[in-house]
Design a protein around this motif. Structure first.
Motif, PDB file in Angstrom:
ATOM      1  N   TRP A   1      25.454  42.453  48.189  1.00 48.91           N
ATOM      2  CA  TRP A   1      26.155  41.273  47.707  1.00 48.91           C
ATOM      3  C   TRP A   1      27.119  40.733  48.771  1.00 48.91           C
ATOM      4  O   TRP A   1      27.272  39.517  48.927  1.00 48.91           O
ATOM      5  CB  TRP A   1      26.935  41.598  46.435  1.00 48.91           C
ATOM      6  N   SER A   2      27.777  41.632  49.500  1.00 50.50           N
ATOM      7  CA  SER A   2      28.726  41.185  50.524  1.00 50.50           C
ATOM      8  C   SER A   2      28.009  40.388  51.611  1.00 50.50           C
ATOM      9  O   SER A   2      28.540  39.389  52.118  1.00 50.50           O
ATOM     10  CB  SER A   2      29.463  42.386  51.131  1.00 50.50           C
ATOM     11  N   ALA A   3      26.796  40.825  51.966  1.00 50.18           N
ATOM     12  CA  ALA A   3      26.021  40.086  52.959  1.00 50.18           C
ATOM     13  C   ALA A   3      25.600  38.720  52.418  1.00 50.18           C
ATOM     14  O   ALA A   3      25.611  37.715  53.147  1.00 50.18           O
ATOM     15  CB  ALA A   3      24.792  40.901  53.360  1.00 50.18           C
ATOM     16  N   GLU A   4      25.258  38.663  51.114  1.00 50.03           N
ATOM     17  CA  GLU A   4      24.796  37.400  50.511  1.00 50.03           C
ATOM     18  C   GLU A   4      25.889  36.352  50.481  1.00 50.03           C
ATOM     19  O   GLU A   4      25.631  35.158  50.691  1.00 50.03           O
ATOM     20  CB  GLU A   4      24.296  37.656  49.087  1.00 50.03           C
TER      21      GLU A   4
ATOM     22  N   ARG B   1      32.881  32.764  45.654  1.00 45.35           N
ATOM     23  CA  ARG B   1      31.922  33.776  46.098  1.00 45.35           C
ATOM     24  C   ARG B   1      31.729  34.841  45.032  1.00 45.35           C
ATOM     25  O   ARG B   1      30.605  35.257  44.741  1.00 45.35           O
ATOM     26  CB  ARG B   1      32.406  34.400  47.414  1.00 45.35           C
ATOM     27  N   LEU B   2      32.822  35.252  44.421  1.00 42.31           N
ATOM     28  CA  LEU B   2      32.738  36.254  43.360  1.00 42.31           C
ATOM     29  C   LEU B   2      32.112  35.664  42.108  1.00 42.31           C
ATOM     30  O   LEU B   2      31.374  36.346  41.385  1.00 42.31           O
ATOM     31  CB  LEU B   2      34.132  36.807  43.041  1.00 42.31           C
ATOM     32  N   GLU B   3      32.402  34.389  41.849  1.00 42.87           N
ATOM     33  CA  GLU B   3      31.832  33.734  40.672  1.00 42.87           C
ATOM     34  C   GLU B   3      30.313  33.664  40.784  1.00 42.87           C
ATOM     35  O   GLU B   3      29.603  33.850  39.794  1.00 42.87           O
ATOM     36  CB  GLU B   3      32.405  32.328  40.526  1.00 42.87           C
ATOM     37  N   LEU B   4      29.804  33.423  41.988  1.00 43.58           N
ATOM     38  CA  LEU B   4      28.358  33.394  42.201  1.00 43.58           C
ATOM     39  C   LEU B   4      27.737  34.745  41.834  1.00 43.58           C
ATOM     40  O   LEU B   4      26.700  34.805  41.157  1.00 43.58           O
ATOM     41  CB  LEU B   4      28.063  33.051  43.664  1.00 43.58           C
ATOM     42  N   ILE B   5      28.383  35.832  42.256  1.00 39.85           N
ATOM     43  CA  ILE B   5      27.886  37.171  41.951  1.00 39.85           C
ATOM     44  C   ILE B   5      27.943  37.430  40.450  1.00 39.85           C
ATOM     45  O   ILE B   5      26.983  37.924  39.842  1.00 39.85           O
ATOM     46  CB  ILE B   5      28.714  38.234  42.700  1.00 39.85           C
ATOM     47  N   ALA B   6      29.081  37.092  39.833  1.00 37.74           N
ATOM     48  CA  ALA B   6      29.273  37.349  38.408  1.00 37.74           C
ATOM     49  C   ALA B   6      28.231  36.617  37.564  1.00 37.74           C
ATOM     50  O   ALA B   6      27.652  37.189  36.628  1.00 37.74           O
ATOM     51  CB  ALA B   6      30.681  36.942  37.989  1.00 37.74           C
ATOM     52  N   ARG B   7      27.987  35.355  37.891  1.00 37.54           N
ATOM     53  CA  ARG B   7      27.019  34.573  37.101  1.00 37.54           C
ATOM     54  C   ARG B   7      25.598  35.105  37.289  1.00 37.54           C
ATOM     55  O   ARG B   7      24.804  35.115  36.348  1.00 37.54           O
ATOM     56  CB  ARG B   7      27.105  33.100  37.470  1.00 37.54           C
ATOM     57  N   ALA B   8      25.282  35.550  38.490  1.00 39.31           N
ATOM     58  CA  ALA B   8      23.955  36.117  38.730  1.00 39.31           C
ATOM     59  C   ALA B   8      23.755  37.380  37.901  1.00 39.31           C
ATOM     60  O   ALA B   8      22.679  37.600  37.328  1.00 39.31           O
ATOM     61  CB  ALA B   8      23.790  36.431  40.216  1.00 39.31           C
ATOM     62  N   LEU B   9      24.790  38.201  37.800  1.00 40.78           N
ATOM     63  CA  LEU B   9      24.682  39.447  37.036  1.00 40.78           C
ATOM     64  C   LEU B   9      24.643  39.181  35.530  1.00 40.78           C
ATOM     65  O   LEU B   9      23.996  39.920  34.785  1.00 40.78           O
ATOM     66  CB  LEU B   9      25.849  40.372  37.377  1.00 40.78           C
ATOM     67  N   LEU B  10      25.324  38.152  35.062  1.00 38.25           N
ATOM     68  CA  LEU B  10      25.263  37.820  33.641  1.00 38.25           C
ATOM     69  C   LEU B  10      23.914  37.208  33.279  1.00 38.25           C
ATOM     70  O   LEU B  10      23.398  37.442  32.181  1.00 38.25           O
ATOM     71  CB  LEU B  10      26.397  36.855  33.281  1.00 38.25           C
ATOM     72  N   ASP B  11      23.329  36.440  34.207  1.00 41.02           N
ATOM     73  CA  ASP B  11      22.007  35.861  33.962  1.00 41.02           C
ATOM     74  C   ASP B  11      20.925  36.933  33.985  1.00 41.02           C
ATOM     75  O   ASP B  11      19.938  36.850  33.253  1.00 41.02           O
ATOM     76  CB  ASP B  11      21.695  34.785  35.005  1.00 41.02           C
ATOM     77  N   ASP B  12      21.113  37.934  34.840  1.00 40.18           N
ATOM     78  CA  ASP B  12      20.134  39.026  34.945  1.00 40.18           C
ATOM     79  C   ASP B  12      20.884  40.338  35.161  1.00 40.18           C
ATOM     80  O   ASP B  12      21.045  40.803  36.293  1.00 40.18           O
ATOM     81  CB  ASP B  12      19.167  38.772  36.101  1.00 40.18           C
ATOM     82  N   PRO B  13      21.364  40.949  34.070  1.00 39.94           N
ATOM     83  CA  PRO B  13      22.175  42.177  34.206  1.00 39.94           C
ATOM     84  C   PRO B  13      21.411  43.354  34.794  1.00 39.94           C
ATOM     85  O   PRO B  13      22.023  44.340  35.194  1.00 39.94           O
ATOM     86  CB  PRO B  13      22.619  42.469  32.767  1.00 39.94           C
TER      87      PRO B  13
ATOM     88  N   ASN C   1      36.802  43.459  51.619  1.00 38.84           N
ATOM     89  CA  ASN C   1      37.439  42.299  50.986  1.00 38.84           C
ATOM     90  C   ASN C   1      36.816  41.969  49.639  1.00 38.84           C
ATOM     91  O   ASN C   1      37.510  41.542  48.706  1.00 38.84           O
ATOM     92  CB  ASN C   1      37.359  41.086  51.910  1.00 38.84           C
ATOM     93  N   LEU C   2      35.509  42.166  49.530  1.00 39.61           N
ATOM     94  CA  LEU C   2      34.843  41.915  48.253  1.00 39.61           C
ATOM     95  C   LEU C   2      35.378  42.861  47.185  1.00 39.61           C
ATOM     96  O   LEU C   2      35.679  42.436  46.059  1.00 39.61           O
ATOM     97  CB  LEU C   2      33.330  42.096  48.409  1.00 39.61           C
TER      98      LEU C   2
END
Length: 276
Positions: free
Chosen positions: A185-188, A164-176, A195-196
Motif C-alpha cells: 500500500w505504501s508503494a501504491e 492517500r489514506l482515504e484511498l486505501i480505506a475505501r479500497a478495503l471497504l469496497d473489497d475487505p 509515515n503511512l
C-alpha cells in the motif's frame, strides 16, 4: 432521502434532562428496496433523518466516520449533517424524515438509536394510512420519545481524511478481502511505510492492521444480517478459515457471529455488543 447518481456492554446511554421541549412538526417514511447496489452521494437534509429496519448491507459516512447500520438498531442523522449512503444488492431499509425540534442528544451529532417495535409499527402505520391530525401529531411525539441513544462505537469505524489514506480505506471497504501488505500500500500511494503507519494511527486511533480488522468486521455485520452463512461471510471479508474469522469477530464485538445472528432473529436491540 433523495437518490443522487455501539457501548461494548450494550447499555442505553443515560439521557440528560432535556434543555428544550420536543416538538415534532411532521414525520414521513419511505421504504427503499435496492435490487442493485445503490449510492447516495454526499447530501444534506433540512430535516432529521432516521435510517432503520435495515436488511442487508447499509453503510453511512457522516461526522468523520463510517457506520455499518445493523438490523437491530437505527442511525439518527441530524438536520444539516452532510452524509453519504451505500447499499449492496438486495438491501432494504426504511428512511424516516423528522421535521421538528428535538433534545440535544439527537440534534448534535450522528448517533445510534434503538427503534423498538412500537416505534416501528407507528412509523409504518403513519406512512400507510391517513390519520386525524391530533392523533398523528401525538403519534409522532411518541415515536421520537421511544428512541434511545446507544453507544455507536461497535458500528462506527473512524475514517482517515488524508487523501492517500482515504484511498486505501475505501479500497478495503469496497473489497475487505484485499490482502495487500502495508509495504504494498505504501508503494501504491507513494508514502514511506513508517509515515503511512504513523498517519493511520494519528487519524484513526488504530494501527493499519487493527483498522483493517475492524473494517472487515463492520462489513461482516451487514452480510450476516442479510442471511449469508458464516463460512461465506468469512471468505468475503478475507478469512479462508471460518474459525479465524469467528475468533476475530468475537475479539472485536465481544460475542460470536452465531450469537449475533440469533439475536437479530430474536429482535435483540443490543445484539451489537452483547456477551454470551
Amino acid at each position: 432521502m433523495t437518490r443522487q447518481a455501539i457501548s461494548q456492554s450494550g447499555q442505553t446511554v443515560p439521557r440528560a434532562t432535556p434543555e428544550v421541549e420536543v416538538h415534532v412538526r411532521g414525520i414521513s417514511t419511505q421504504y427503499f428496496e435496492c435490487a442493485t447496489p445503490a449510492t447516495w452521494t454526499d447530501h444534506v437534509h433540512a430535516t432529521h433523518e432516521l435510517l432503520w429496519g435495515a436488511r442487508g448491507v447499509l453503510t453511512v459516512e457522516a461526522d468523520g466516520g463510517f457506520f455499518a447500520v445493523p438490523a437491530t438498531l437505527g442511525l439518527w442523522i441530524p438536520a444539516g449533517v452532510v452524509h453519504a449512503v451505500k447499499s449492496t444488492q438486495g438491501t432494504g431499509f426504511y428512511c424516516s424524515n423528522i421535521d421538528g425540534q428535538v433534545v440535544p442528544h439527537l440534534a448534535e451529532r450522528t448517533v445510534a438509536v434503538t427503534v423498538p417495535a412500537a416505534a416501528q409499527e407507528l412509523l409504518r402505520h403513519m406512512s400507510a394510512y391517513d390519520m386525524e391530525d391530533s392523533l398523528r401529531a401525538g403519534s409522532e411525539q411518541v415515536v421520537v420519545g421511544l428512541l434511545d441513544v446507544v453507544d455507536a462505537r461497535p458500528m462506527l469505524l473512524p475514517m482517515p481524511t488524508d487523501p492517500r489514506l482515504e484511498l486505501i480505506a475505501r479500497a478495503l471497504l469496497d473489497d475487505p478481502a484485499l490482502d495487500r501488505s502495508l509495504e504494498e500500500w505504501s508503494a501504491e500511494v507513494a508514502i514511506s511505510v513508517r509515515n503511512l503507519s504513523r498517519l493511520f494511527h494519528k487519524e484513526t486511533g488504530m494501527t493499519f492492521a487493527q483498522w483493517r480488522i475492524h473494517a472487515r468486521v463492520r462489513v461482516a455485520l451487514g452480510l450476516l444480517a442479510a442471511g449469508y452463512p458464516v463460512s461465506s461471510v468469512s471468505r468475503r471479508v478475507g478469512y479462508n478459515n471460518p474459525s479465524a474469522f469467528v475468533q476475530v469477530f468475537r475479539k472485536v464485538m465481544g460475542h460470536t457471529p452465531g450469537w449475533y445472528v440469533s439475536s437479530i432473529k430474536a429482535g435483540n436491540h443490543h445484539s451489537l455488543a452483547g456477551t454470551e
